[in-house]
Design a protein around this motif. Sequence first.
Motif, PDB file in Angstrom:
ATOM      1  N   GLY A   1       0.798  -1.219   0.000  1.00 53.79           N
ATOM      2  CA  GLY A   1       0.000   0.000   0.000  1.00 53.79           C
ATOM      3  C   GLY A   1       0.827   1.263   0.000  1.00 53.79           C
ATOM      4  N   VAL A   2       1.765   1.357   0.944  1.00 54.66           N
ATOM      5  CA  VAL A   2       2.580   2.565   1.062  1.00 54.66           C
ATOM      6  C   VAL A   2       3.565   2.665  -0.104  1.00 54.66           C
ATOM      7  N   GLY A   3       4.195   1.542  -0.460  1.00 58.39           N
ATOM      8  CA  GLY A   3       5.137   1.563  -1.581  1.00 58.39           C
ATOM      9  C   GLY A   3       4.475   1.997  -2.874  1.00 58.39           C
ATOM     10  N   GLY A   4       3.284   1.478  -3.132  1.00 54.77           N
ATOM     11  CA  GLY A   4       2.556   1.876  -4.331  1.00 54.77           C
ATOM     12  C   GLY A   4       2.153   3.336  -4.309  1.00 54.77           C
ATOM     13  N   ALA A   5       1.753   3.813  -3.132  1.00 55.00           N
ATOM     14  CA  ALA A   5       1.357   5.219  -3.006  1.00 55.00           C
ATOM     15  C   ALA A   5       2.546   6.140  -3.258  1.00 55.00           C
ATOM     16  N   TYR A   6       3.727   5.761  -2.738  1.00 52.71           N
ATOM     17  CA  TYR A   6       4.929   6.575  -2.980  1.00 52.71           C
ATOM     18  C   TYR A   6       5.258   6.627  -4.476  1.00 52.71           C
ATOM     19  N   GLU A   7       5.101   5.500  -5.151  1.00 51.38           N
ATOM     20  CA  GLU A   7       5.410   5.470  -6.575  1.00 51.38           C
ATOM     21  C   GLU A   7       4.445   6.360  -7.354  1.00 51.38           C
ATOM     22  N   LEU A   8       3.166   6.321  -7.003  1.00 51.69           N
ATOM     23  CA  LEU A   8       2.183   7.190  -7.645  1.00 51.69           C
ATOM     24  C   LEU A   8       2.449   8.650  -7.298  1.00 51.69           C
ATOM     25  N   PHE A   9       2.806   8.900  -6.057  1.00 48.36           N
ATOM     26  CA  PHE A   9       3.146  10.252  -5.595  1.00 48.36           C
ATOM     27  C   PHE A   9       4.303  10.814  -6.417  1.00 48.36           C
ATOM     28  N   ARG A  10       5.338  10.000  -6.583  1.00 43.90           N
ATOM     29  CA  ARG A  10       6.496  10.411  -7.379  1.00 43.90           C
ATOM     30  C   ARG A  10       6.077  10.754  -8.800  1.00 43.90           C
ATOM     31  N   TYR A  11       5.244   9.915  -9.402  1.00 47.09           N
ATOM     32  CA  TYR A  11       4.792  10.147 -10.772  1.00 47.09           C
ATOM     33  C   TYR A  11       4.046  11.473 -10.880  1.00 47.09           C
ATOM     34  N   ARG A  12       3.161  11.716  -9.930  1.00 47.08           N
ATOM     35  CA  ARG A  12       2.384  12.955  -9.965  1.00 47.08           C
ATOM     36  C   ARG A  12       3.270  14.188  -9.807  1.00 47.08           C
ATOM     37  N   LEU A  13       4.209  14.122  -8.882  1.00 47.27           N
ATOM     38  CA  LEU A  13       5.114  15.258  -8.690  1.00 47.27           C
ATOM     39  C   LEU A  13       5.984  15.470  -9.927  1.00 47.27           C
ATOM     40  N   ARG A  14       6.510  14.385 -10.472  1.00 45.54           N
ATOM     41  CA  ARG A  14       7.408  14.459 -11.625  1.00 45.54           C
ATOM     42  C   ARG A  14       6.705  15.057 -12.842  1.00 45.54           C
ATOM     43  N   HIS A  15       5.405  14.796 -12.967  1.00 46.24           N
ATOM     44  CA  HIS A  15       4.661  15.273 -14.132  1.00 46.24           C
ATOM     45  C   HIS A  15       3.766  16.469 -13.812  1.00 46.24           C
ATOM     46  N   ASP A  16       4.058  17.119 -12.667  1.00 48.99           N
ATOM     47  CA  ASP A  16       3.335  18.340 -12.265  1.00 48.99           C
ATOM     48  C   ASP A  16       1.831  18.139 -12.230  1.00 48.99           C
ATOM     49  N   GLN A  17       1.414  16.980 -11.775  1.00 49.89           N
ATOM     50  CA  GLN A  17      -0.008  16.710 -11.609  1.00 49.89           C
ATOM     51  C   GLN A  17      -0.430  17.058 -10.180  1.00 49.89           C
ATOM     52  N   GLU A  18      -1.737  17.150  -9.973  1.00 53.95           N
ATOM     53  CA  GLU A  18      -2.247  17.421  -8.636  1.00 53.95           C
ATOM     54  C   GLU A  18      -1.848  16.282  -7.696  1.00 53.95           C
ATOM     55  N   VAL A  19      -1.370  16.634  -6.507  1.00 55.23           N
ATOM     56  CA  VAL A  19      -0.938  15.616  -5.553  1.00 55.23           C
ATOM     57  C   VAL A  19      -2.112  14.762  -5.090  1.00 55.23           C
ATOM     58  N   ALA A  20      -3.273  15.383  -4.859  1.00 56.79           N
ATOM     59  CA  ALA A  20      -4.478  14.679  -4.389  1.00 56.79           C
ATOM     60  C   ALA A  20      -4.191  13.883  -3.114  1.00 56.79           C
ATOM     61  N   PRO A  21      -3.895  14.569  -1.989  1.00 54.20           N
ATOM     62  CA  PRO A  21      -3.551  13.873  -0.741  1.00 54.20           C
ATOM     63  C   PRO A  21      -4.597  12.864  -0.284  1.00 54.20           C
TER      64      PRO A  21
END
Length: 220
Positions: free
Chosen positions: A147-167
């Motif tokens: 769960g956490v590992g997948g969330a970090y990977e998605l978080f990284r993708y969103r930040l890298r592509h300037d997408q909304e973080v959506a906490p």
Amino acid sequence: MSASGSAREAIVRAAYDSFLDVGYARTTYQRIADLSGFERTLVQYHAPKKDDLAQQFLAQVLAAVQAAVVEHGLGRRDEPISFRYALAQLYFASLGSAPLRRFTLDVLDSRAVLEHVLLDDVEWNLALVQPQTGADRQRVVDDTVMGVGGAYELFRYRLRHDQEVAPADLARRVLAASLRHELAGRPLVEADLDVHTLDGARLDRAVAAVIGALRGTAQD
């Protein structure tokens, strides 16, 4: 406090300030030396691994987030879903905020640091859940890593592509796995969390409190 302790505190403070200002990758030993006023050799003596400083700083982020959740009444400790959902929302919102965004991206790009962060998350979750059997413990570990590992990977993708973080979305993905134990195996459903989703204004105020605490904190 000893002179050695005072020097270490100043060095850690300088590293934390640098993380906030320029991120992890651009925080060099020379920069920490310049900010702290100590020679680079002394900085490296007190902080031989920059990875350790990043891990300590992330621990401070989590501590500041927990304090802000309590101070701002965002979640109740006697309600695991409410408290941990609020905690996860504020954690991701803080790491994705302007002062921490560069640092967060650098850390998520560093496999060495991220591995330690994930291990810390596992231990933190085990302390919260307190599984009673070996099988339950392994289930919590596995669920947290997924769960956490997948969330970090998605978080990284969103930040890298300037997408909304959506906490709230990231927090839900984390809790869907890590709260399975408390939910007696049933799936986490939207209704469990909808009532606890933080609105933007409350989240922004809490993030500001977290950043303010980090600017004034220099503890190990």
